[in-house]
Design a protein around this motif. Structure first.
Motif, PDB file in Angstrom:
ATOM      1  N   PRO A  96      12.746   7.008   0.317  1.00  0.00           N
ATOM      2  CA  PRO A  96      12.841   6.208   1.534  1.00  0.00           C
ATOM      3  C   PRO A  96      11.612   5.334   1.753  1.00  0.00           C
ATOM      4  O   PRO A  96      10.485   5.819   1.756  1.00  0.00           O
ATOM      5  CB  PRO A  96      12.964   7.283   2.634  1.00  0.00           C
ATOM      6  N   CYS A  97      11.829   4.053   1.899  1.00  0.00           N
ATOM      7  CA  CYS A  97      10.816   3.062   2.273  1.00  0.00           C
ATOM      8  C   CYS A  97       9.883   2.656   1.150  1.00  0.00           C
ATOM      9  O   CYS A  97       9.198   1.661   1.266  1.00  0.00           O
ATOM     10  CB  CYS A  97       9.968   3.551   3.462  1.00  0.00           C
ATOM     11  N   HIS A  98       9.762   3.425   0.102  1.00  0.00           N
ATOM     12  CA  HIS A  98       8.797   3.044  -0.913  1.00  0.00           C
ATOM     13  C   HIS A  98       9.161   3.683  -2.240  1.00  0.00           C
ATOM     14  O   HIS A  98       9.986   4.574  -2.329  1.00  0.00           O
ATOM     15  CB  HIS A  98       7.386   3.442  -0.497  1.00  0.00           C
ATOM     16  N   ARG A  99       8.498   3.183  -3.277  1.00  0.00           N
ATOM     17  CA  ARG A  99       8.666   3.749  -4.607  1.00  0.00           C
ATOM     18  C   ARG A  99       7.503   4.695  -4.877  1.00  0.00           C
ATOM     19  O   ARG A  99       6.411   4.529  -4.370  1.00  0.00           O
ATOM     20  CB  ARG A  99       8.665   2.637  -5.673  1.00  0.00           C
ATOM     21  N   TYR A 117       0.814  -1.213   0.000  1.00  0.00           N
ATOM     22  CA  TYR A 117       0.000   0.000   0.000  1.00  0.00           C
ATOM     23  C   TYR A 117       0.851   1.268   0.000  1.00  0.00           C
ATOM     24  O   TYR A 117       0.372   2.350  -0.320  1.00  0.00           O
ATOM     25  CB  TYR A 117      -0.947   0.007   1.205  1.00  0.00           C
ATOM     26  N   GLU A 118       2.121   1.148   0.396  1.00  0.00           N
ATOM     27  CA  GLU A 118       2.994   2.322   0.407  1.00  0.00           C
ATOM     28  C   GLU A 118       3.410   2.752  -1.003  1.00  0.00           C
ATOM     29  O   GLU A 118       3.895   3.867  -1.193  1.00  0.00           O
ATOM     30  CB  GLU A 118       4.265   2.049   1.236  1.00  0.00           C
ATOM     31  N   GLY A 119       3.253   1.868  -1.978  1.00  0.00           N
ATOM     32  CA  GLY A 119       3.701   2.187  -3.334  1.00  0.00           C
ATOM     33  C   GLY A 119       2.582   2.442  -4.305  1.00  0.00           C
ATOM     34  O   GLY A 119       2.811   2.470  -5.518  1.00  0.00           O
ATOM     35  N   ALA A 120       1.348   2.636  -3.825  1.00  0.00           N
ATOM     36  CA  ALA A 120       0.228   2.884  -4.730  1.00  0.00           C
ATOM     37  C   ALA A 120       0.500   4.155  -5.528  1.00  0.00           C
ATOM     38  O   ALA A 120       0.657   5.236  -4.947  1.00  0.00           O
ATOM     39  CB  ALA A 120      -1.066   3.027  -3.937  1.00  0.00           C
ATOM     40  N   PRO A 121       0.568   4.069  -6.863  1.00  0.00           N
ATOM     41  CA  PRO A 121       0.964   5.243  -7.674  1.00  0.00           C
ATOM     42  C   PRO A 121       0.086   6.461  -7.461  1.00  0.00           C
ATOM     43  O   PRO A 121       0.586   7.579  -7.370  1.00  0.00           O
ATOM     44  CB  PRO A 121       0.859   4.716  -9.116  1.00  0.00           C
ATOM     45  N   CYS A 122      -1.238   6.256  -7.379  1.00  0.00           N
ATOM     46  CA  CYS A 122      -2.134   7.406  -7.215  1.00  0.00           C
ATOM     47  C   CYS A 122      -1.848   8.127  -5.900  1.00  0.00           C
ATOM     48  O   CYS A 122      -1.716   9.352  -5.863  1.00  0.00           O
ATOM     49  CB  CYS A 122      -3.591   6.946  -7.273  1.00  0.00           C
ATOM     50  N   PHE A 123      -1.721   7.361  -4.821  1.00  0.00           N
ATOM     51  CA  PHE A 123      -1.439   7.968  -3.527  1.00  0.00           C
ATOM     52  C   PHE A 123      -0.100   8.697  -3.555  1.00  0.00           C
ATOM     53  O   PHE A 123       0.008   9.833  -3.081  1.00  0.00           O
ATOM     54  CB  PHE A 123      -1.427   6.909  -2.434  1.00  0.00           C
ATOM     55  N   ALA A 137       9.184  12.556  -0.964  1.00  0.00           N
ATOM     56  CA  ALA A 137       8.210  11.605  -1.490  1.00  0.00           C
ATOM     57  C   ALA A 137       6.975  11.603  -0.603  1.00  0.00           C
ATOM     58  O   ALA A 137       6.970  12.147   0.503  1.00  0.00           O
ATOM     59  CB  ALA A 137       8.823  10.211  -1.546  1.00  0.00           C
ATOM     60  N   ALA A 138       5.912  11.010  -1.091  1.00  0.00           N
ATOM     61  CA  ALA A 138       4.698  10.878  -0.292  1.00  0.00           C
ATOM     62  C   ALA A 138       5.016  10.125   0.999  1.00  0.00           C
ATOM     63  O   ALA A 138       5.847   9.214   1.011  1.00  0.00           O
ATOM     64  CB  ALA A 138       3.624  10.148  -1.089  1.00  0.00           C
ATOM     65  N   PRO A 139       4.372  10.477   2.101  1.00  0.00           N
ATOM     66  CA  PRO A 139       4.715   9.853   3.386  1.00  0.00           C
ATOM     67  C   PRO A 139       4.218   8.411   3.473  1.00  0.00           C
ATOM     68  O   PRO A 139       3.152   8.070   2.963  1.00  0.00           O
ATOM     69  CB  PRO A 139       3.993  10.736   4.408  1.00  0.00           C
ATOM     70  N   THR A 140       5.014   7.596   4.118  1.00  0.00           N
ATOM     71  CA  THR A 140       4.522   6.274   4.475  1.00  0.00           C
ATOM     72  C   THR A 140       3.528   6.431   5.626  1.00  0.00           C
ATOM     73  O   THR A 140       3.429   7.497   6.243  1.00  0.00           O
ATOM     74  CB  THR A 140       5.676   5.353   4.905  1.00  0.00           C
ATOM     75  N   LEU A 141       2.775   5.382   5.914  1.00  0.00           N
ATOM     76  CA  LEU A 141       1.694   5.474   6.903  1.00  0.00           C
ATOM     77  C   LEU A 141       2.269   5.805   8.281  1.00  0.00           C
ATOM     78  O   LEU A 141       3.029   5.027   8.865  1.00  0.00           O
ATOM     79  CB  LEU A 141       0.929   4.155   6.940  1.00  0.00           C
ATOM     80  N   GLY A 142       1.943   6.990   8.803  1.00  0.00           N
ATOM     81  CA  GLY A 142       2.430   7.412  10.116  1.00  0.00           C
ATOM     82  C   GLY A 142       3.899   7.746  10.159  1.00  0.00           C
ATOM     83  O   GLY A 142       4.493   7.754  11.247  1.00  0.00           O
ATOM     84  N   GLN A 143       4.496   8.059   9.027  1.00  0.00           N
ATOM     85  CA  GLN A 143       5.951   8.251   8.958  1.00  0.00           C
ATOM     86  C   GLN A 143       6.455   9.350   9.900  1.00  0.00           C
ATOM     87  O   GLN A 143       7.535   9.243  10.462  1.00  0.00           O
ATOM     88  CB  GLN A 143       6.356   8.584   7.517  1.00  0.00           C
ATOM     89  N   HIS A 144       5.690  10.405  10.091  1.00  0.00           N
ATOM     90  CA  HIS A 144       6.188  11.563  10.835  1.00  0.00           C
ATOM     91  C   HIS A 144       5.536  11.703  12.209  1.00  0.00           C
ATOM     92  O   HIS A 144       5.506  12.800  12.779  1.00  0.00           O
ATOM     93  CB  HIS A 144       5.965  12.826  10.011  1.00  0.00           C
ATOM     94  N   ASN A 186       1.530   9.993  -5.985  1.00  0.00           N
ATOM     95  CA  ASN A 186       1.533  11.185  -6.821  1.00  0.00           C
ATOM     96  C   ASN A 186       0.771  12.333  -6.153  1.00  0.00           C
ATOM     97  O   ASN A 186       1.201  13.494  -6.214  1.00  0.00           O
ATOM     98  CB  ASN A 186       0.903  10.880  -8.177  1.00  0.00           C
ATOM     99  N   MET A 187      -0.351  12.035  -5.518  1.00  0.00           N
ATOM    100  CA  MET A 187      -1.187  13.087  -4.938  1.00  0.00           C
ATOM    101  C   MET A 187      -0.629  13.634  -3.628  1.00  0.00           C
ATOM    102  O   MET A 187      -1.094  14.670  -3.156  1.00  0.00           O
ATOM    103  CB  MET A 187      -2.605  12.557  -4.672  1.00  0.00           C
ATOM    104  N   ASN A 188       0.333  12.962  -3.037  1.00  0.00           N
ATOM    105  CA  ASN A 188       0.770  13.346  -1.695  1.00  0.00           C
ATOM    106  C   ASN A 188       2.259  13.651  -1.595  1.00  0.00           C
ATOM    107  O   ASN A 188       2.845  13.559  -0.517  1.00  0.00           O
ATOM    108  CB  ASN A 188       0.385  12.241  -0.699  1.00  0.00           C
ATOM    109  N   LEU A 189       2.852  14.049  -2.722  1.00  0.00           N
ATOM    110  CA  LEU A 189       4.238  14.503  -2.695  1.00  0.00           C
ATOM    111  C   LEU A 189       4.387  15.724  -1.793  1.00  0.00           C
ATOM    112  O   LEU A 189       3.458  16.530  -1.652  1.00  0.00           O
ATOM    113  CB  LEU A 189       4.700  14.859  -4.104  1.00  0.00           C
ATOM    114  N   ASP A 190       5.541  15.859  -1.190  1.00  0.00           N
ATOM    115  CA  ASP A 190       5.898  17.033  -0.396  1.00  0.00           C
ATOM    116  C   ASP A 190       5.004  17.223   0.826  1.00  0.00           C
ATOM    117  O   ASP A 190       4.834  18.343   1.313  1.00  0.00           O
ATOM    118  CB  ASP A 190       5.868  18.304  -1.252  1.00  0.00           C
ATOM    119  N   LYS A 191       4.405  16.145   1.320  1.00  0.00           N
ATOM    120  CA  LYS A 191       3.580  16.227   2.514  1.00  0.00           C
ATOM    121  C   LYS A 191       4.203  15.405   3.641  1.00  0.00           C
ATOM    122  O   LYS A 191       4.934  14.445   3.386  1.00  0.00           O
ATOM    123  CB  LYS A 191       2.164  15.700   2.248  1.00  0.00           C
ATOM    124  N   SER A 192       3.896  15.788   4.865  1.00  0.00           N
ATOM    125  CA  SER A 192       4.204  14.957   6.024  1.00  0.00           C
ATOM    126  C   SER A 192       2.966  14.127   6.339  1.00  0.00           C
ATOM    127  O   SER A 192       1.854  14.468   5.941  1.00  0.00           O
ATOM    128  CB  SER A 192       4.569  15.817   7.231  1.00  0.00           C
TER     129      SER A 192
END
Length: 543
Positions: free
Chosen positions: A471-474, A184-190, A495-502, A192-198
């Motif tokens: 980090p952690c995902h593609r 689920y960390e590598g879902a392309p849509c997610f 990159a888009a954040p992994t689940l609970g990354q921050h 792409n839509m969540n770059l540069d976010k915590s």
């Protein structure tokens, strides 16, 4: 307009006047669909919009669909809330007068077909929204796409994903292998839509989790959600809480039908919004049932309108010093696309004419088969000179010199013949090659590409890297991202954040005393709510 912009979010009676930005002025020059609609949005927010039009009239005035009196519904719809100034370029002093108008305005919207290559790039030294904070409760496409724009512009966007309900953009596959491998960390849509976010993952069912989120809200400039109207308040971050925490924040609620609609509790996706907007009833061919695009336009269009509205709210906060509740109904964002047909249908009870790949004004305009499997080329003639160049290109010089075909409506009578001739010249040829040749003689054309085609880097197509390591995902990358990296303009920061990354970075720094204070405030709100409900119950019982 794009929903209902209100005053302080707790009191719906404190509505702002439609002239919330009436101190600003816009000059709209040229004529393009995009610039006209942009100016219309400014006008809807109260900006003084002045349209500069040549003496012969705007080219959009005859644009179909037209009323029974040959008035363009498109033109009328696009030109609401603005004044028109006639300037004849041939008249003495016209340029001086236009220059003075432009120098005196706050914004210039230029829809002319001009080359801006020599215009200097204005570098303010930092992104426009640097230092701003966005708390993003949204999921899917509409909300995350809306908040990605502030992230692109430098804002600190913190994505809230509840433990119980992570973003559905990560996918809904809950098989053990998917969970164990964190696919689920590598879902392309997610991604792409969540770059540069915590990203944080609080438990919003617990007082401590809500208290931590309220601490973030206290410093937020923008708060966004795209849930049904009453969903988020049930978890805790209500409008009165937001107002108490930060009176200057802009709260954007992107529900499907808006808080005041009888359909407020309905759940939808972008595709069902498209049906509800009436758009599917005006696309496709006349002998077909209603057609859906199968691209969730409702999400993409809602996100752009939502972002425009919330950025306007930031401007209002700067000038007026108060926050906003933006009750944006995504269905209303879709309706402008079909608005001219609504206008026509309200005058003439006949169902609006549907054109398929054809165009109500341009002849020819269509999608033509090329060599290979499922390869297509879009070709259009936007004026008589382009039509003549196209006719010569397909080997019909006789059509090019035939004066009876100079008008688009005259060509409508032989549109089938024209389309057959175009496809005869494209059917056995490579689509890209035909496109380049047509463009070389200034004929509008473009290949209908499959998404996978964009990874093959054909000539003159923006380069796209299929995936890059983070980090952690593609994560997938887009043409815009690649171009931003190339020129070094507001490059991607993360990159888009992994689940609970921050979680640790953002939440663990809060003091226990602050959390206790926030929990106490929430308990006070809960007791007040219970008292109000009991009072209402007794009132109903006694009545």
């Amino acid at each position: 307009m794009v929903g209902d912009i209100r005053g302080h979010c707790i009191d719906r009676k404190e509505k702002q006047s439609p002239g919330g930005l009436s101190h600003l002025s816009v000059i709209d020059i040229g004529s393009s669909d995009a610039s006209s609609y942009c100016a219309r949005l400014f006008g809807g927010f109260g900006v003084d919009v002045q349209k500069i039009e040549p003496r012969l009239g705007d080219r959009m005035r005859p644009t179909a669909p037209v009323t029974l009196k040959d008035q363009s519904a498109w033109f009328v719809f696009r030109k609401f809330n603005r004044s028109i100034t006639i300037l004849d370029p041939a008249e003495a002093g016209a340029i001086t007068r236009l220059t003075a108008l432009i120098e005196d305005c706050d914004f210039l919207i230029d829809g002319r077909d001009v080359d801006f290559a020599n215009c200097p790039f204005i570098d303010a030294g930092r992104p426009p929204l640097d230092g701003g904070r966005v708390v993003d409760f949204s999921m899917g496409w509409a909300g995350p796409s809306c908040t990605r724009i502030p992230a692109d512009l430098g804002a600190d966007v913190i994505k809230i994903e509840a433990i119980q309900n992570p973003d559905l953009g990560r996918g809904v596959d809950r098989r053990p292998a998917v969970i164990e491998d964190k696919m689920y960390e590598g879902a392309p849509c997610f991604c792409n839509m969540n770059l540069d976010k915590s990203g944080i993952r609080p438990d919003l069912t617990r007082p401590r989790g809500l208290a931590l989120v309220e601490r973030l809200l206290a410093k937020a400039d923008i708060v966004v959600d795209d849930y049904p109207v009453d969903f988020l308040p049930k978890l805790g971050p209500r409008c009165d809480v937001l107002r108490a925490l930060n009176p200057r924040s802009a709260k954007l609620s992107m529900s499907a039908f808006g808080a005041d609609s009888i359909y407020r509790d309905c759940r939808t996706y972008g595709s069902t919004l498209e049906r509800s907007s009436g758009l599917s009833g005006v696309v496709g061919k006349s002998d077909m049932s209603p057609v859906m695009s199968h691209v969730a336009f409702g999400d993409a269009i809602g996100s752009l309108n939502g972002c425009a509205a919330v950025l306007i709210a930031l401007v209002c906060a700067r000038y007026a010093g108060q926050g906003q509740l933006i009750d944006l109904a995504q269905i209303e964002c879709m309706r402008p696309i079909a608005a001219p047909w609504f206008t026509i249908h309200s005058i003439d009870p006949m169902s609006p004419k549907r054109y398929g790949n054809r165009n109500p004004q341009l002849v020819p305009h269509g999608c033509f088969r090329c060599a290979g499997e499922d390869n297509w080329l879009i070709v259009a003639a936007t004026d008589n000179e382009m039509w003549q160049r196209l006719a010569i290109f397909i080997g019909r010089r006789d059509w090019a010199v035939d004066a009876s075909l100079n008008a688009g409506e005259a060509r409508r009578c032989v549109e089938d013949n024209i389309e057959n001739a175009i496809e005869a010249s494209t059917r056995t040829r490579n689509a890209d090659q035909v496109m380049f040749e047509l463009q070389s003689v200034s004929v509008a054309s473009g290949v209908a590409r499959h998404p996978i085609d964009l990874l093959q880097e054909p000539p003159k197509v923006a380069r796209i890297s299929a995936a890059s390591r983070a980090p952690c995902h593609r994560r997938a990358s887009t043409a815009i991202d690649a171009e931003r990296r190339r020129v070094g303009l507001y490059t991607i920061r993360a990159a888009a954040p992994t689940l609970g990354q921050h979680n640790s970075e953002i939440l663990m720094g809060f003091s226990s005393s602050l959390i206790a204070m926030l929990q106490s405030r929430r308990e006070r709100h809960r007791r007040n709510d219970n008292a109000l409900r009991e009072k209402l119950r007794k009132s109903v019982s006694s009545g």
